[in-house]
Design an enzyme around this catalytic site. Sequence first.
Site, PDB file in Angstrom:
ATOM      1  N   ARG A 177       0.874  -1.188   0.000  1.00  0.00           N
ATOM      2  CA  ARG A 177       0.000   0.000   0.000  1.00  0.00           C
ATOM      3  C   ARG A 177       0.897   1.219   0.000  1.00  0.00           C
ATOM      4  O   ARG A 177       1.717   1.394   0.916  1.00  0.00           O
ATOM      5  CB  ARG A 177      -0.927  -0.007   1.220  1.00  0.00           C
ATOM      6  CG  ARG A 177      -1.740   1.261   1.344  1.00  0.00           C
ATOM      7  CD  ARG A 177      -2.876   1.165   2.343  1.00  0.00           C
ATOM      8  NE  ARG A 177      -3.978   0.390   1.823  1.00  0.00           N
ATOM      9  CZ  ARG A 177      -5.248   0.503   2.250  1.00  0.00           C
ATOM     10  NH1 ARG A 177      -5.559   1.360   3.210  1.00  0.00           N
ATOM     11  NH2 ARG A 177      -6.205  -0.231   1.723  1.00  0.00           N
ATOM     12  N   HIS A 220      -7.207   0.793  -6.587  1.00  0.00           N
ATOM     13  CA  HIS A 220      -7.456  -0.081  -5.425  1.00  0.00           C
ATOM     14  C   HIS A 220      -8.119  -1.367  -5.944  1.00  0.00           C
ATOM     15  O   HIS A 220      -9.285  -1.652  -5.676  1.00  0.00           O
ATOM     16  CB  HIS A 220      -8.368   0.654  -4.445  1.00  0.00           C
ATOM     17  CG  HIS A 220      -8.407   0.058  -3.074  1.00  0.00           C
ATOM     18  ND1 HIS A 220      -7.677  -1.060  -2.710  1.00  0.00           N
ATOM     19  CD2 HIS A 220      -9.097   0.430  -1.955  1.00  0.00           C
ATOM     20  CE1 HIS A 220      -7.920  -1.330  -1.443  1.00  0.00           C
ATOM     21  NE2 HIS A 220      -8.772  -0.460  -0.962  1.00  0.00           N
ATOM     22  N   GLN A 271     -10.075  -3.969  -3.632  1.00  0.00           N
ATOM     23  CA  GLN A 271     -11.383  -3.479  -3.201  1.00  0.00           C
ATOM     24  C   GLN A 271     -12.448  -3.812  -4.243  1.00  0.00           C
ATOM     25  O   GLN A 271     -13.532  -4.291  -3.924  1.00  0.00           O
ATOM     26  CB  GLN A 271     -11.305  -1.951  -3.005  1.00  0.00           C
ATOM     27  CG  GLN A 271     -12.641  -1.314  -2.655  1.00  0.00           C
ATOM     28  CD  GLN A 271     -13.121  -1.724  -1.281  1.00  0.00           C
ATOM     29  OE1 GLN A 271     -12.385  -1.602  -0.322  1.00  0.00           O
ATOM     30  NE2 GLN A 271     -14.339  -2.223  -1.184  1.00  0.00           N
ATOM     31  N   ASP A 312     -17.279   7.124  -1.913  1.00  0.00           N
ATOM     32  CA  ASP A 312     -16.036   7.022  -1.136  1.00  0.00           C
ATOM     33  C   ASP A 312     -15.739   8.415  -0.586  1.00  0.00           C
ATOM     34  O   ASP A 312     -16.371   9.405  -1.004  1.00  0.00           O
ATOM     35  CB  ASP A 312     -14.893   6.514  -2.051  1.00  0.00           C
ATOM     36  CG  ASP A 312     -13.568   6.311  -1.308  1.00  0.00           C
ATOM     37  OD1 ASP A 312     -13.579   6.196  -0.067  1.00  0.00           O
ATOM     38  OD2 ASP A 312     -12.511   6.277  -1.987  1.00  0.00           O
ATOM     39  N   CYS A 327     -16.589   1.714   0.137  1.00  0.00           N
ATOM     40  CA  CYS A 327     -15.407   0.883   0.424  1.00  0.00           C
ATOM     41  C   CYS A 327     -15.010   0.962   1.896  1.00  0.00           C
ATOM     42  O   CYS A 327     -14.347   0.040   2.384  1.00  0.00           O
ATOM     43  CB  CYS A 327     -14.250   1.285  -0.472  1.00  0.00           C
ATOM     44  SG  CYS A 327     -13.787   3.014  -0.299  1.00  0.00           S
ATOM     45  N   ARG A 340     -14.021  -8.552   1.172  1.00  0.00           N
ATOM     46  CA  ARG A 340     -12.594  -8.294   0.960  1.00  0.00           C
ATOM     47  C   ARG A 340     -11.799  -9.573   1.249  1.00  0.00           C
ATOM     48  O   ARG A 340     -10.874  -9.929   0.533  1.00  0.00           O
ATOM     49  CB  ARG A 340     -12.101  -7.171   1.894  1.00  0.00           C
ATOM     50  CG  ARG A 340     -12.706  -5.809   1.659  1.00  0.00           C
ATOM     51  CD  ARG A 340     -12.319  -5.244   0.311  1.00  0.00           C
ATOM     52  NE  ARG A 340     -10.875  -5.228   0.105  1.00  0.00           N
ATOM     53  CZ  ARG A 340     -10.055  -4.275   0.563  1.00  0.00           C
ATOM     54  NH1 ARG A 340     -10.527  -3.261   1.242  1.00  0.00           N
ATOM     55  NH2 ARG A 340      -8.751  -4.326   0.307  1.00  0.00           N
TER      56      ARG A 340
END
Length: 306
Positions: A102, A129, A132, A223, A263, A291
Amino acid sequence: METLKGRDLLSLADLNASEVGELLELAAQMKAGTVHRRCNKILGLLFSKASTRTRVSFTVAMYQLGGQVIDLNPNVTQVSRGEPLIDTARVLDRYLDIVAIRTFDPKDLETFADYAKIPVINALSDREHPCQILADLLTVQECFGSLAGVTLTYLGDGNNVANSLLLGCALVGINVRIATPSGYEPDAEVVQQAVAIANGGSEVTITTDPIAAAKGAQVLYTDVWASMGQENLADQRMPVFQPYQLNDELLSLSDKTAIVLHCLPAHRGEEITDAVMEGNQSRVWDQAENRMHAQKALLASLLGAD
Ligand code: CP
Ligand code: NVA
């Protein structure tokens, strides 16, 4: 299933439509308990940004596969003291079987992947991402029974999640609408890529009109308005993004069967209201659970686990 053994997942565009379909199928089967995979491998987590879901879901997924996890927090490694990434990559390559990274700059992922032979997974960058969105697609599939032909509307900032949604939806034939304030559109290159992937099979719409975008949609997704690293921009963005808030008014324009996704983490009262987040159309907790299932399938596939 075709194995993705040894591959990297830096962008959703690294996968083709059938590979995404097979990963989702494997994730669904593992979730249902009808398929089991085992591997005695080591996953490294090299995260330069905060994380709850990604960190824990990758860890639990790897434990459930029979593997182990090392948390490579940059603050306790030499990474934060300036050891070059190309050196870190070559060393970690000798210890680990797979790594999830990340980071801010997506080029870090490319660099690491160039210098390490083990699979490298993008666990979020400023550009994408992908993990996700695998979970999001699994959630949509569970709710609607299929993906092709569903219409998904994303409201808010044209950020990493919006970029990966564009690619993921294009790959599986979901009609995708991204509604952002002017100047906050998703990455232009990603939009072009998504249009090319969709190839007329599904619609890709980029708009500044949240009302038109919400009308008739079966999935409403949002988001945060200021992503990690943009905290200093949050106040100035608030009024600009207000018309894109996922609230009862916008939800009432969508399809009657519509579901709400986020998310997470959410800033309630900003990009989404409490009422919508807690309402009966919200699927955010299933989405968060997925996830783990999606990433377990991804790990099993990249590691070639039987
Ligand atoms: N959605 C997501 O990636 O959450 P975390 O930042 O908590 O990992
Ligand atoms: N766009 C958000 C997603 C967090 C999971 C961020 O990058 O902070």
